[in-house]
Write an enzyme that holds these catalytic residues in place. Structure first.
Site, PDB file in Angstrom:
ATOM      1  CG  ASP A 179      60.235   7.024   5.808  1.00 54.05           C
ATOM      2  OD1 ASP A 179      59.478   6.297   7.099  1.00 54.05           O
ATOM      3  OD2 ASP A 179      60.615   8.485   6.571  1.00 54.05           O
ATOM      4  CG  ASN A 182      54.273  10.626   1.937  1.00 51.14           C
ATOM      5  OD1 ASN A 182      53.973  10.056   2.784  1.00 51.14           O
ATOM      6  ND2 ASN A 182      55.741  10.917   1.691  1.00 51.14           N
ATOM      7  CB  ALA A 219      50.061   9.642   6.216  1.00 54.36           C
ATOM      8  CB  THR A 265      56.766  14.673   8.603  1.00 56.55           C
ATOM      9  OG1 THR A 265      56.310  13.230   8.776  1.00 56.55           O
ATOM     10  CG2 THR A 265      55.108  15.765   9.917  1.00 56.55           C
ATOM     11  CB  ALA A 266      57.606  13.279   3.208  1.00 55.35           C
ATOM     12  CE1 TYR A 267      59.423  19.355  -2.224  1.00 53.81           C
ATOM     13  CE2 TYR A 267      58.346  17.792  -4.006  1.00 53.81           C
ATOM     14  CZ  TYR A 267      59.495  19.109  -3.888  1.00 53.81           C
ATOM     15  OH  TYR A 267      60.513  19.528  -4.421  1.00 53.81           O
ATOM     16  CG  ASN A 268      53.126  19.604   3.028  1.00 50.54           C
ATOM     17  OD1 ASN A 268      52.515  20.514   3.002  1.00 50.54           O
ATOM     18  ND2 ASN A 268      53.232  19.824   5.234  1.00 50.54           N
ATOM     19  CE1 TYR A 269      57.389  21.847   9.407  1.00 51.14           C
ATOM     20  CE2 TYR A 269      59.124  20.196  10.125  1.00 51.14           C
ATOM     21  CZ  TYR A 269      58.470  21.309   9.549  1.00 51.14           C
ATOM     22  OH  TYR A 269      58.801  21.919  11.268  1.00 51.14           O
ATOM     23  CB  SER A 270      60.966  19.951   2.896  1.00 51.07           C
ATOM     24  OG  SER A 270      61.638  18.760   3.425  1.00 51.07           O
TER      25      SER A 270
END
Length: 254
Positions: free
Chosen positions: A44, A114, A152, A155-160
């Site tokens: 990614d 992102n 988009a 689901t990356a840093y935001n989700y963590s």
């Protein structure tokens, strides 16, 4: 759509470089500015690099996973690549535009596919003041940091950071706090895509903060303005049935 002229690019990982050699030998490769499609081999992070590097080109980007998670990538198979590219579905996403001002008065601008994040850069928690469309919404957020994420990137840093997953196509951005200390229970906000967010750093000398746009960092910021760059479009190709919308839904049931 026929996508016969392919430009391959790859990360420095051994698996990506091996795939690059194999695919070049099998399908040939043209320069990126002559390509109908750009095939990115890596993870990614490399996909984000490729999208940023080729945003001035017309060709869409099709990723094949030679990394780890591969949320933005398709599975790697050497066979029938021409058919896969011809059948691929296109997603168009707008990045975020970051304008960061440092304590020295310098202005730094960058795009983020992102998220744009602000992170404490010292031992003490950051103190942030948040405006949305010029209106003060939170006078003081004491935290490790805060970020604004696109669908988009949700689901990356935001989700963590326990932010929400946002469906692709939603005209929404996520504003998420990281380890918020005050207000104790503040979990962030969903904002219209057209919203302009301004985050000011309080007591920046004692509590320094850095800003980051897709891994491009600026240190000692005193304010950061974030908004959707509606005039910039990134075109990403996915195999049928495996587009971003399906991936976002699937991610919530893992």
């Amino acid at each position: 759509m026929s996508r016969t002229n392919i430009a391959f690019c790859a990360s420095t990982a051994d698996t990506a470089q091996e795939a690059l050699v194999a695919l070049n030998a099998r399908y040939g490769s043209v320069p990126q500015d002559e390509a109908d499609v750009i095939v990115a081999l890596g993870g990614d992070g490399f996909m984000l690099q490729t999208l940023h590097a080729t945003q001035h080109l017309v060709a869409p980007v099709y990723g094949m996973n030679r990394g780890t998670v591969g949320f933005l990538m398709n599975s790697y198979h050497e066979d029938d690549l021409g058919d896969r590219l011809a059948e691929a579905m296109e997603e168009v996403i707008n990045p975020l535009e970051m304008r960061a001002i440092t304590a020295a008065g310098e202005t730094h601008e960058a795009l983020a596919i992102n998220e744009v994040s602000l992170l404490r850069a010292g031992p003490q928690a950051a103190k942030l003041r948040i405006y949305v469309d010029g209106k003060l919404r939170l006078d003081e957020l004491v935290c490790d940091g805060a970020l604004v994420a696109t669908p988009a990137g949700s689901t990356a840093y935001n989700y963590s950071a326990h932010g929400p997953i946002i469906p692709i196509g939603s005209d929404v951005l996520a504003l998420t706090a990281m380890s918020a200390f005050r207000p104790r229970r503040w979990r962030g906000a969903l904002l219209p895509k057209r919203a302009e967010v301004r985050i000011e750093v309080r007591d920046h000398l004692k509590r320094p903060v850095m800003a980051d746009a897709d891994s491009r960092s600026v240190r000692d910021v005193v304010s950061v303005e974030i908004k959707s760059a509606s005039d910039v479009e990134h075109r990403i190709l996915f195999d049928p049935g495996h587009g971003l919308e399906e991936r976002l839904i699937r991610e919530q049931f893992v």
